[in-house]
Scaffold this active site. Structure first.
Site, PDB file in Angstrom:
ATOM      1  N   GLY A   1       6.936   4.636   8.534  1.00 35.39           N
ATOM      2  CA  GLY A   1       5.944   5.724   8.782  1.00 35.39           C
ATOM      3  C   GLY A   1       6.097   6.263  10.282  1.00 35.39           C
ATOM      4  O   GLY A   1       7.340   6.074  10.833  1.00 35.39           O
ATOM      5  N   SER A   2       5.200   7.243  10.792  1.00 29.45           N
ATOM      6  CA  SER A   2       5.166   7.653  11.887  1.00 29.45           C
ATOM      7  C   SER A   2       5.097   6.808  13.069  1.00 29.45           C
ATOM      8  O   SER A   2       4.587   5.462  12.977  1.00 29.45           O
ATOM      9  CB  SER A   2       4.061   8.603  12.027  1.00 29.45           C
ATOM     10  N   THR A   3       5.917   7.323  14.261  1.00 31.43           N
ATOM     11  CA  THR A   3       5.825   6.205  15.620  1.00 31.43           C
ATOM     12  C   THR A   3       4.215   6.075  15.786  1.00 31.43           C
ATOM     13  O   THR A   3       4.104   4.987  16.498  1.00 31.43           O
ATOM     14  CB  THR A   3       6.582   7.061  16.514  1.00 31.43           C
ATOM     15  N   GLU A   4       3.420   7.027  15.733  1.00 32.03           N
ATOM     16  CA  GLU A   4       2.007   6.868  16.241  1.00 32.03           C
ATOM     17  C   GLU A   4       1.462   5.669  15.392  1.00 32.03           C
ATOM     18  O   GLU A   4       0.701   4.865  16.140  1.00 32.03           O
ATOM     19  CB  GLU A   4       1.393   8.253  16.188  1.00 32.03           C
ATOM     20  N   CYS A   7      13.247  10.415   7.825  1.00 29.78           N
ATOM     21  CA  CYS A   7      12.932  10.231   9.146  1.00 29.78           C
ATOM     22  C   CYS A   7      14.315  10.029  10.000  1.00 29.78           C
ATOM     23  O   CYS A   7      14.498  10.154  11.180  1.00 29.78           O
ATOM     24  CB  CYS A   7      12.490   8.512   9.248  1.00 29.78           C
ATOM     25  N   GLU A  12       9.844   0.616  11.010  1.00 36.00           N
ATOM     26  CA  GLU A  12      10.997   1.867  10.570  1.00 36.00           C
ATOM     27  C   GLU A  12      10.228   3.015  10.790  1.00 36.00           C
ATOM     28  O   GLU A  12       9.527   3.352   9.883  1.00 36.00           O
ATOM     29  CB  GLU A  12      11.680   1.752   9.347  1.00 36.00           C
ATOM     30  N   GLY A  43       2.928   3.173  13.774  1.00 35.08           N
ATOM     31  CA  GLY A  43       3.634   1.966  14.138  1.00 35.08           C
ATOM     32  C   GLY A  43       3.254   1.418  15.363  1.00 35.08           C
ATOM     33  O   GLY A  43       3.092   0.189  15.772  1.00 35.08           O
ATOM     34  N   GLU A  87       9.608  15.093  16.512  1.00 33.47           N
ATOM     35  CA  GLU A  87       9.896  15.159  15.158  1.00 33.47           C
ATOM     36  C   GLU A  87       9.162  15.854  14.060  1.00 33.47           C
ATOM     37  O   GLU A  87       7.828  15.909  14.120  1.00 33.47           O
ATOM     38  CB  GLU A  87       9.671  13.656  14.641  1.00 33.47           C
ATOM     39  N   LYS A  97       0.953  -1.300   0.078  1.00 37.83           N
ATOM     40  CA  LYS A  97       0.089   0.245  -0.090  1.00 37.83           C
ATOM     41  C   LYS A  97       0.827   1.106   0.109  1.00 37.83           C
ATOM     42  O   LYS A  97       1.356   1.591   1.097  1.00 37.83           O
ATOM     43  CB  LYS A  97      -0.871   0.185   1.226  1.00 37.83           C
TER      44      LYS A  97
END
Length: 477
Positions: free
Chosen positions: A235-238, A291, A257, A240, A388, A183
């Site tokens: 992508g973003s930590t949130e 990132c 990652e 993830g 970030e 995706k």
């Protein structure tokens, strides 16, 4: 010293072969998606580029079933030497179509054409070439005499490096015998869908690669699908964290990652002019949409003012504007939403007492642009030092001793990358051994190679991509 005036040198957008509409790629064919169509926008002009048909829940089921069938009947049993031929073919086709792909990437993403052309596309091809070489040598990768593929990999990639992140994900998955349902990001789906054409050109068996454009709901359904054996997410930590919660308790393998807040440490014996170039590359490359961007500059007190003066002068020479112009150094922010976040965090830096300096470069009236910005007098408690920003904003902190530098560099919830600038190899090694980061660069920044593993610690994720180490995430060992 005056800055050279450059005549415009625009690349032709006609090279992108832009179509009015794009469709999902499932089981070797482009099909009408059952989801709500989306419009992808050129961030430099805010014009609609194309309408993209998105995937529905039924389309996801179809794609996963096609990938499972291809894994069991075709791709999984295929000898590694035969899989390698397809990967080599894909790599060569990417090279042949690199100019087209670079222009399309710049139109859809907003990054300068010289970065798409000279950085992204060569690396995309290199990842397929590199992993093609591994396809028939997995018995010698250090994971036992007969490592097995996992099955069907669900892969979700971000908008900052659309085609490069695709290569990072798809190349090792295919080399190790897995099939893929990928995706792309909602705002940058075009080069991923053109990659479907390349798969057709290469004669890749149907179902080996499937590409499903759409918003976050498509990614969430893919993560939760029972027919997926492996999830790889960048992508973003949130997001993830949400994926990790969704996968917990299932047999799915997971690689994450995520975000970063990298420290770029400059000691008093560093070659300052060289360091300035590395700092600029570390934070302003791809508009800071990286990132592993060096968004925290840690400068030793004795050279901090001199370094900051040199840095401001160098930043003032960066050219911001039309991403298709070959002279442009800083392109457009990818979306209005991201621009709003950058502005909000930059404003918080001023509100918390940091000194803001912004490049005097002219900013276009139309499009999503943000001038390169540097904050000095930054404290570790400030949001701009901890969150970030994912934009062209640099926070400058100072230190007196190497121990203080390490303590400040490690004072973050992230752990993706770091940089060290010093003429002493012993100091570089001493510092590198103490930094909690997955990648540490010495006297350079943002250097990537398909043979080198990449990944982070803490809230920057887990698992590695690239190199021999990166193969493990797609093998049952």
């Amino acid at each position: 010293m005056p800055v050279f005036e450059y005549a415009p040198a625009p690349e032709s957008r006609d090279l992108a072969n832009l179509k009015p509409s794009y469709r999902p790629f499932i089981d070797g064919e482009f099909v009408d998606g059952g989801g709500e169509p989306l419009k992808t926008v050129n961030p430099a002009t805010e014009e609609v580029l194309a309408e993209v048909s998105t995937a529905s829940a039924a389309d996801i089921d179809t794609a996963v079933k096609a990938a499972r069938k291809a894994f069991e009947k075709t791709w999984g049993p295929m000898p590694g030497s035969e899989r390698a031929k397809y990967l080599f073919r894909i790599a060569r086709l990417i090279q042949e179509r690199s100019r087209e792909l670079a222009v399309l990437e710049t139109l859809d993403n907003g990054k300068p054409i010289k970065e798409s052309r000279d950085s992204d596309l060569p690396l995309v091809a290199a990842h397929f070439f590199y992993h093609a070489g591994w396809a028939d040598k997995l018995d010698y990768a250090g994971y036992g005499p007969d490592p097995k593929p996992l099955g069907v990999a669900g892969q979700i990639i971000p908008w900052n490096f659309p085609l490069l992140m695709l290569a990072w994900k798809i190349a090792p998955a295919l080399a190790t015998g897995n099939t893929v349902v990928l995706k792309p990001a909602e705002t940058t789906p075009l080069t991923a869908l053109v990659f479907g054409e390349i798969c057709q050109q290469a004669g890749l068996p149907p179902g080996v690669v499937n590409i499903l454009p759409g918003a976050g709901d498509v990614g969430a359904r893919l993560v939760g699908h029972p027919g997926i054996d492996k999830i790889a997410f960048t992508g973003s930590t949130e997001v993830g964290k949400l994926i990790q919660r969704q996968v917990a308790g299932t047999p799915k393998r997971l690689t994450l990652e995520l975000g970063g807040k990298a420290a770029n440490v400059v000691f008093d014996d560093a070659p300052l002019d060289q360091a300035v170039e590395g700092i600029v590359n570390g934070i302003f490359f791809n508009q800071g949409h990286v990132c592993c961007a060096g968004s925290r500059l840690l400068a030793q007190e004795s050279v901090a003012e001199e370094l900051l003066d040199k840095l401001r002068h160098r930043i003032s020479t960066l050219r911001l504007g039309d991403p298709l112009d070959k002279n442009t150094d800083v392109g457009a922010i990818n979306s209005a939403e991201q621009l709003t976040r950058i502005r909000e965090l930059a404003d918080s830096g001023e509100a918390e007492g940091a000194q803001r300096w912004t490049s005097p470069c002219p900013v276009p009236d139309r499009g999503f642009f943000f001038a390169p910005t540097v904050f000095s007098g930054v404290h570790q408690s400030m949001r701009i030092a901890r969150e970030e920003i994912f934009g062209p904003v640099l926070s400058v902190l100072t230190f007196r001793t190497p121990d203080e530098a390490v303590a400040k560099a490690n004072n973050t919830t992230y752990g993706l990358s770091a940089g060290i600038w010093s003429e002493k190899g012993s100091r570089i090694l001493w510092t590198a051994n103490r930094l909690r980061a997955g990648v540490v660069w010495a006297n350079t920044f943002n250097r990537f190679d398909p043979a080198a593993p990449f990944g982070g610690y803490q809230e920057s994720g887990f698992g590695r991509e690239g190199g021999r180490t990166g193969l493990e995430g797609y093998l049952s060992v």
